[in-house]
Design a protein around this motif. Structure first.
Motif, PDB file in Angstrom:
ATOM      1  N   MET A  87       0.855  -1.203   0.000  1.00 39.45           N
ATOM      2  CA  MET A  87       0.000   0.000   0.000  1.00 39.45           C
ATOM      3  C   MET A  87       0.891   1.255   0.000  1.00 39.45           C
ATOM      4  O   MET A  87       1.846   1.345   0.766  1.00 39.45           O
ATOM      5  N   LEU A  88       0.558   2.159  -0.871  1.00 38.96           N
ATOM      6  CA  LEU A  88       1.370   3.366  -1.021  1.00 38.96           C
ATOM      7  C   LEU A  88       0.689   4.569  -0.372  1.00 38.96           C
ATOM      8  O   LEU A  88      -0.489   4.807  -0.604  1.00 38.96           O
ATOM      9  N   ALA A  89       1.458   5.321   0.380  1.00 39.99           N
ATOM     10  CA  ALA A  89       0.920   6.563   0.930  1.00 39.99           C
ATOM     11  C   ALA A  89       0.957   7.644  -0.151  1.00 39.99           C
ATOM     12  O   ALA A  89       1.781   7.582  -1.066  1.00 39.99           O
ATOM     13  N   LYS A  90       0.057   8.617  -0.028  1.00 39.79           N
ATOM     14  CA  LYS A  90       0.017   9.721  -0.995  1.00 39.79           C
ATOM     15  C   LYS A  90       1.368  10.425  -1.083  1.00 39.79           C
ATOM     16  O   LYS A  90       1.817  10.826  -2.134  1.00 39.79           O
ATOM     17  N   SER A  91       2.005  10.563   0.095  1.00 39.02           N
ATOM     18  CA  SER A  91       3.285  11.274   0.129  1.00 39.02           C
ATOM     19  C   SER A  91       4.363  10.503  -0.641  1.00 39.02           C
ATOM     20  O   SER A  91       5.253  11.093  -1.244  1.00 39.02           O
ATOM     21  N   GLN A  92       4.250   9.155  -0.624  1.00 43.06           N
ATOM     22  CA  GLN A  92       5.226   8.349  -1.370  1.00 43.06           C
ATOM     23  C   GLN A  92       5.033   8.520  -2.882  1.00 43.06           C
ATOM     24  O   GLN A  92       5.991   8.670  -3.629  1.00 43.06           O
ATOM     25  N   ILE A  93       3.747   8.476  -3.299  1.00 42.28           N
ATOM     26  CA  ILE A  93       3.448   8.673  -4.729  1.00 42.28           C
ATOM     27  C   ILE A  93       3.969  10.037  -5.178  1.00 42.28           C
ATOM     28  O   ILE A  93       4.577  10.174  -6.230  1.00 42.28           O
ATOM     29  N   LYS A  94       3.745  11.026  -4.316  1.00 40.96           N
ATOM     30  CA  LYS A  94       4.177  12.386  -4.653  1.00 40.96           C
ATOM     31  C   LYS A  94       5.703  12.454  -4.783  1.00 40.96           C
ATOM     32  O   LYS A  94       6.236  13.056  -5.713  1.00 40.96           O
ATOM     33  N   LEU A  95       6.410  11.813  -3.846  1.00 42.43           N
ATOM     34  CA  LEU A  95       7.878  11.808  -3.903  1.00 42.43           C
ATOM     35  C   LEU A  95       8.357  11.143  -5.198  1.00 42.43           C
ATOM     36  O   LEU A  95       9.175  11.703  -5.932  1.00 42.43           O
ATOM     37  N   ILE A  96       7.831   9.947  -5.504  1.00 45.38           N
ATOM     38  CA  ILE A  96       8.308   9.190  -6.661  1.00 45.38           C
ATOM     39  C   ILE A  96       8.060   9.964  -7.957  1.00 45.38           C
ATOM     40  O   ILE A  96       8.948  10.102  -8.785  1.00 45.38           O
ATOM     41  N   THR A  97       6.843  10.473  -8.120  1.00 41.74           N
ATOM     42  CA  THR A  97       6.548  11.174  -9.383  1.00 41.74           C
ATOM     43  C   THR A  97       7.321  12.500  -9.466  1.00 41.74           C
ATOM     44  O   THR A  97       7.673  12.926 -10.554  1.00 41.74           O
ATOM     45  N   SER A  98       7.620  13.098  -8.310  1.00 39.42           N
ATOM     46  CA  SER A  98       8.394  14.356  -8.343  1.00 39.42           C
ATOM     47  C   SER A  98       9.793  14.126  -8.904  1.00 39.42           C
ATOM     48  O   SER A  98      10.405  15.020  -9.484  1.00 39.42           O
ATOM     49  N   LEU A  99      10.303  12.888  -8.744  1.00 39.47           N
ATOM     50  CA  LEU A  99      11.683  12.598  -9.151  1.00 39.47           C
ATOM     51  C   LEU A  99      11.864  12.565 -10.675  1.00 39.47           C
ATOM     52  O   LEU A  99      12.977  12.401 -11.158  1.00 39.47           O
ATOM     53  N   HIS A 100      10.761  12.695 -11.412  1.00 36.39           N
ATOM     54  CA  HIS A 100      10.891  12.810 -12.862  1.00 36.39           C
ATOM     55  C   HIS A 100      11.412  14.194 -13.251  1.00 36.39           C
ATOM     56  O   HIS A 100      11.802  14.419 -14.378  1.00 36.39           O
ATOM     57  N   GLN A 101      11.428  15.108 -12.267  1.00 34.73           N
ATOM     58  CA  GLN A 101      11.997  16.432 -12.517  1.00 34.73           C
ATOM     59  C   GLN A 101      13.357  16.544 -11.835  1.00 34.73           C
ATOM     60  O   GLN A 101      13.517  16.161 -10.679  1.00 34.73           O
ATOM     61  N   LYS A 102      14.290  17.131 -12.582  1.00 37.70           N
ATOM     62  CA  LYS A 102      15.667  17.210 -12.087  1.00 37.70           C
ATOM     63  C   LYS A 102      15.758  17.933 -10.744  1.00 37.70           C
ATOM     64  O   LYS A 102      16.498  17.498  -9.856  1.00 37.70           O
ATOM     65  N   LYS A 103      15.006  19.028 -10.589  1.00 40.31           N
ATOM     66  CA  LYS A 103      15.165  19.808  -9.350  1.00 40.31           C
ATOM     67  C   LYS A 103      14.806  18.994  -8.111  1.00 40.31           C
ATOM     68  O   LYS A 103      15.416  19.144  -7.058  1.00 40.31           O
ATOM     69  N   PHE A 104      13.834  18.071  -8.254  1.00 38.40           N
ATOM     70  CA  PHE A 104      13.489  17.241  -7.098  1.00 38.40           C
ATOM     71  C   PHE A 104      14.499  16.106  -6.895  1.00 38.40           C
ATOM     72  O   PHE A 104      14.733  15.667  -5.781  1.00 38.40           O
ATOM     73  N   ARG A 105      15.092  15.628  -8.011  1.00 34.75           N
ATOM     74  CA  ARG A 105      16.170  14.633  -7.846  1.00 34.75           C
ATOM     75  C   ARG A 105      17.342  15.252  -7.085  1.00 34.75           C
ATOM     76  O   ARG A 105      17.928  14.629  -6.205  1.00 34.75           O
ATOM     77  N   VAL A 106      17.661  16.483  -7.432  1.00 32.49           N
ATOM     78  CA  VAL A 106      18.762  17.184  -6.762  1.00 32.49           C
ATOM     79  C   VAL A 106      18.406  17.418  -5.293  1.00 32.49           C
ATOM     80  O   VAL A 106      19.214  17.164  -4.392  1.00 32.49           O
ATOM     81  N   GLN A 107      17.168  17.850  -5.051  1.00 32.27           N
ATOM     82  CA  GLN A 107      16.736  18.145  -3.672  1.00 32.27           C
ATOM     83  C   GLN A 107      16.777  16.899  -2.797  1.00 32.27           C
ATOM     84  O   GLN A 107      17.316  16.928  -1.687  1.00 32.27           O
ATOM     85  N   HIS A 108      16.239  15.774  -3.307  1.00 33.45           N
ATOM     86  CA  HIS A 108      16.167  14.549  -2.495  1.00 33.45           C
ATOM     87  C   HIS A 108      17.391  13.644  -2.669  1.00 33.45           C
ATOM     88  O   HIS A 108      17.534  12.663  -1.952  1.00 33.45           O
ATOM     89  N   GLN A 109      18.231  13.938  -3.676  1.00 36.07           N
ATOM     90  CA  GLN A 109      19.393  13.086  -3.989  1.00 36.07           C
ATOM     91  C   GLN A 109      18.978  11.630  -4.227  1.00 36.07           C
ATOM     92  O   GLN A 109      19.627  10.682  -3.755  1.00 36.07           O
ATOM     93  N   LEU A 110      17.862  11.491  -4.992  1.00 30.88           N
ATOM     94  CA  LEU A 110      17.320  10.177  -5.314  1.00 30.88           C
ATOM     95  C   LEU A 110      16.965  10.121  -6.797  1.00 30.88           C
ATOM     96  O   LEU A 110      16.680  11.160  -7.410  1.00 30.88           O
TER      97      LEU A 110
END
Lengths: 236, 236
Positions: free
Chosen positions: A1-24
């Motif tokens: 089961m996925l939390a909304k916050s997890q879905i948000k984190l994963i889909t955000s990583l398709h953008q470079k700025k969020f990859r840089v922010q989370h280092q993921l």
């Protein structure tokens, strides 16, 4: 089961700025994830519709997989890995440098070529497409785990580099008859504009790939196929 | 102004069966259309948002252009050209043959490589992606006008072919030390499965591209970059 916050984190990583922010960054599919698990990369989280991995994972539904996947036909699992810390560039052996390569498919193909030809170090100008872009990760087929990639000010780096700097130009000497050392930087340029003027000034040996077809046509080779030919010439 | 029947015809051509039925294919963008206009290809209809071509064209609105274009950002014009009649294959010189290459981007890149290396004849097995597929046409950048492409029963053709047939395999002789003639067929295989068993039986010289990286990894080169290296070796 996925939390909304997890879905948000994963889909955000398709953008470079969020990859840089989370280092993921995201890896999809069983084969790709397995290659990263077997490498020096560090797993952050793994989501899978089946219990097929030897590491801790979150079981999710097909529907959830579709929500977090970027693929039209998602393949079982999506994993988040940590972006590794930069390993300082060792200035030995052959180094490939990219001057603003923008297409993810081209960068993916070039990383695979480095892996094939045993090029351990790939330098990328800051405007080169991010190697943790999901399209690049998919295109590299695991080669990303075997090539050390560093983003840097390419001009500043080459200014202090002690050995030969090679670049491909229309008016260079044919790569087929040049003597090619096993130490040096090979620069490949942007898809539309080739090597920039600032970098051209730092190239010490201009190379060209001879054209055998209609010479009046000003077409150029795709940067990935040109890289294939140049690396093959250096290594043969 | 575009009639509904015209929109229907143009959009239908994104499917192979309608290209075959109408014997027409689509070219988009000013540069690409100009290359086809300057070639032996015969124009059927031209639709443009600006009067920039020397040939008869239908002026359309931006909105209409978006309706008929396959591109995210359409570039001014869409043209329909007639699919040329097959020119019988001349069995002289170097011929490249594709055994079920499926990816439009790979086929486009390979056509550009033929153009660059002066390979006049490209033979495609019937299961190879259609060269009039819009993605292939876009990827070839006009090279399609300079390479003769024929779809045929590759196995039957090679059975009657009198000269050497080359193919790339993991266990072939290194391409760097083989003597490579200026007459023969070079076969490149499918992205996932390589050269099929039936065609492998007809290969008279097995080649390989040596791997310089980690030899334990079973990764292969992309078919387009492998083609680049093989053609470069034959021509150098």
């Amino acid at each position: 089961m996925l939390a909304k916050s997890q879905i948000k984190l994963i889909t955000s990583l398709h953008q470079k700025k969020f990859r840089v922010q989370h280092q993921l960054f995201v890896v999809e599919g069983i084969k790709g994830i397995q290659e990263f698990l077997n490498s020096h990369f560090e797993l952050y989280q793994l989501f899978s519709t089946a219990a097929i991995f030897d590491v801790e994972s979150t079981l999710i539904s097909e529907q959830e997989l579709h929500k977090i996947s970027r693929l039209k036909t998602p393949n079982t699992a999506v994993a988040l890995f940590k972006i590794p810390k930069d390993i300082p560039t060792a200035p030995t052996g052959l180094i490939l440098a990219l001057d603003d390569v923008r297409d993810p498919g081209n960068l993916g193909t070039i990383i695979r070529l480095c892996d094939w030809f045993g090029i351990k170090q790939l330098l990328c100008s800051k405007a080169t497409v991010d190697c943790y872009n999901s399209k690049v990760v998919q295109a590299t087929m695991g080669s990303l785990t075997r090539v050390n990639i560093q983003y840097l000010d390419l001009e500043a780096y080459l200014k202090t580099y002690a050995h030969a700097v090679f670049g491909t130009f229309m008016d260079g000497n044919t790569v087929y008859s040049e003597s090619l050392p096993d130490q040096g930087v090979i620069v490949m340029g942007n898809e539309a504009n080739g090597i920039s003027e600032a970098i051209e000034k730092l190239v010490t040996k201009k190379l060209s790939i001879p054209r055998f077809g209609n010479l009046k046509v000003t077409e150029s080779l795709n940067v990935a196929t040109a890289t294939a030919i140049i690396l093959s010439e250096f290594k043969r």
